[in-house]
Design an enzyme around this catalytic site. Structure first.
Site, PDB file in Angstrom:
ATOM      1  N   ARG A  88       1.247 -18.665  19.588  1.00 26.37           N
ATOM      2  CA  ARG A  88       2.462 -18.694  20.393  1.00 26.37           C
ATOM      3  C   ARG A  88       3.038 -17.302  20.579  1.00 26.37           C
ATOM      4  O   ARG A  88       4.043 -17.143  21.270  1.00 26.37           O
ATOM      5  CB  ARG A  88       3.508 -19.551  19.705  1.00 26.37           C
ATOM      6  CG  ARG A  88       3.601 -20.981  20.265  1.00 26.37           C
ATOM      7  CD  ARG A  88       4.620 -21.691  19.425  1.00 26.37           C
ATOM      8  NE  ARG A  88       5.268 -22.791  20.057  1.00 26.37           N
ATOM      9  CZ  ARG A  88       4.950 -24.063  19.826  1.00 26.37           C
ATOM     10  NH1 ARG A  88       3.936 -24.360  19.069  1.00 26.37           N
ATOM     11  NH2 ARG A  88       5.666 -25.025  20.381  1.00 26.37           N
ATOM     12  N   ARG A 122      10.469 -38.226  25.164  1.00 22.15           N
ATOM     13  CA  ARG A 122       9.337 -38.156  24.228  1.00 22.15           C
ATOM     14  C   ARG A 122       9.659 -38.873  22.914  1.00 22.15           C
ATOM     15  O   ARG A 122      10.759 -38.787  22.384  1.00 22.15           O
ATOM     16  CB  ARG A 122       9.008 -36.696  23.945  1.00 22.15           C
ATOM     17  CG  ARG A 122       7.915 -36.545  22.914  1.00 22.15           C
ATOM     18  CD  ARG A 122       7.137 -35.293  23.072  1.00 22.15           C
ATOM     19  NE  ARG A 122       7.881 -34.085  22.774  1.00 22.15           N
ATOM     20  CZ  ARG A 122       7.323 -32.884  22.789  1.00 22.15           C
ATOM     21  NH1 ARG A 122       6.055 -32.751  23.118  1.00 22.15           N
ATOM     22  NH2 ARG A 122       8.042 -31.834  22.517  1.00 22.15           N
TER      23      ARG A 122
HETATM   24  P1  AMP Z   1       5.284 -28.052  18.742  1.00 22.26           P
HETATM   25  O1  AMP Z   1       5.097 -29.396  18.144  1.00 22.26           O
HETATM   26  O2  AMP Z   1       3.979 -27.343  18.999  1.00 22.26           O
HETATM   27  O3  AMP Z   1       6.163 -28.071  19.967  1.00 22.26           O
HETATM   28  O4  AMP Z   1       6.047 -27.168  17.636  1.00 22.26           O
HETATM   29  C1  AMP Z   1       7.337 -27.527  17.171  1.00 22.26           C
HETATM   30  C2  AMP Z   1       8.004 -26.349  16.491  1.00 22.26           C
HETATM   31  O5  AMP Z   1       7.180 -25.918  15.396  1.00 22.26           O
HETATM   32  C3  AMP Z   1       8.181 -25.106  17.354  1.00 22.26           C
HETATM   33  O6  AMP Z   1       9.352 -25.160  18.145  1.00 22.26           O
HETATM   34  C4  AMP Z   1       8.246 -24.033  16.283  1.00 22.26           C
HETATM   35  O7  AMP Z   1       9.508 -24.030  15.631  1.00 22.26           O
HETATM   36  C5  AMP Z   1       7.227 -24.507  15.273  1.00 22.26           C
HETATM   37  N1  AMP Z   1       5.862 -23.982  15.588  1.00 22.26           N
HETATM   38  C6  AMP Z   1       4.753 -24.713  15.896  1.00 22.26           C
HETATM   39  N2  AMP Z   1       3.699 -23.925  16.122  1.00 22.26           N
HETATM   40  C7  AMP Z   1       4.149 -22.660  15.968  1.00 22.26           C
HETATM   41  C8  AMP Z   1       3.550 -21.378  16.097  1.00 22.26           C
HETATM   42  N3  AMP Z   1       2.262 -21.237  16.441  1.00 22.26           N
HETATM   43  N4  AMP Z   1       4.333 -20.286  15.864  1.00 22.26           N
HETATM   44  C9  AMP Z   1       5.625 -20.405  15.496  1.00 22.26           C
HETATM   45  N5  AMP Z   1       6.261 -21.573  15.389  1.00 22.26           N
HETATM   46  C10 AMP Z   1       5.535 -22.692  15.614  1.00 22.26           C
END
Ligand code: AMP
Length: 209
Positions: A88, A122
């Site tokens: 990310r 969602r």
């Molecule tokens: P997601 O389910 O991929 O939308 O991730 C939910 C939350 O997890 C994000 O808003 C971040 O707070 C954290 N997160 C997930 N993947 C990452 C990543 N690669 N880098 C930093 N934070 C992450």
């Protein structure tokens, strides 16, 4: 194939990943799911990540880089993996380049207005990680996961003000990854604003599956 799914939060990466797992026969790795599981189990990782996630902020790079390294070193990733939600940031992409050869970064292109509508509907299963949408992809029984029968939840970070913040973070920190993988000749982009089946078809074509 080692594949990265890029795209804003709510672009449909998780839904597409579930489909591609079947199609490609490799596991998907969602850092978001791993972190949510850690929070649920109140592990040290979960305790560190919770405040960032609830606020819609990115978890510090080193934390997610370490957990990702550990996960893709597991045996089921030996023949390939699909990354959903990692990298990310540019430092995460650079760290990934040091431990794995990435074949393709597939970007799902969806306008912010469409995303906002999607995220409020969602629902997620904290038990098995399956995701649903109350209109576009409803579970057979309201509030219950089709796959494992557990209760479905609204993620705290799917609330409207947090969604705005997450989109801004995406544009600022994650979108530059398109140029990063474009420069490596690995970027493919598809329209992710269509229905689930159309997106799956576009992905199959783009990846030559
Ligand atoms: P997601 O389910 O991929 O939308 O991730 C939910 C939350 O997890 C994000 O808003 C971040 O707070 C954290 N997160 C997930 N993947 C990452 C990543 N690669 N880098 C930093 N934070 C992450």
């Amino acid at each position: 194939m080692n594949l990265i799914l890029l795209g804003a939060p709510g672009a449909g990466k998780g839904t597409l990943a579930s489909y591609l797992v079947e199609k490609m026969g490799v596991p998907s790795v969602s850092t978001g799911n791993i972190l949510r599981e850690a929070i649920k189990n109140n592990t040290p990782l979960g305790q560190k990540a919770k405040q960032f996630m609830d606020a819609g902020q990115l978890v510090p790079d080193q934390l997610v880089i370490d957990l990702l390294k550990e996960r893709i070193a597991q045996e089921d990733c030996a023949n390939g993996f699909i990354l959903d939600g990692f990298p990310r940031t540019i430092p995460q992409a650079e760290a990934l380049d040091e431990i794995a050869e990435i074949d393709c970064a597939l970007s799902l292109e969806v306008a912010d207005a469409v995303i906002e509508g999607r995220m409020t509907g969602r629902r997620v299963c904290l038990q098995c990680g399956a995701t649903y949408h109350i209109k576009a992809n409803p579970p057979q029984k309201e509030g219950v996961c089709d796959k494992c029968g557990d209760k479905l939840h609204i993620r705290k970070d799917d609330k409207p003000d947090v969604v705005q913040h997450r989109l801004a973070t995406y544009h600022e920190q994650t979108e530059p990854l398109k140029a990063y993988y474009g420069n490596q000749g690995k970027l493919k982009s598809i329209d992710g604003a269509q229905g689930i089946i159309q997106t799956e078809q576009l992905a199959v074509q783009a990846l030559g599956l």
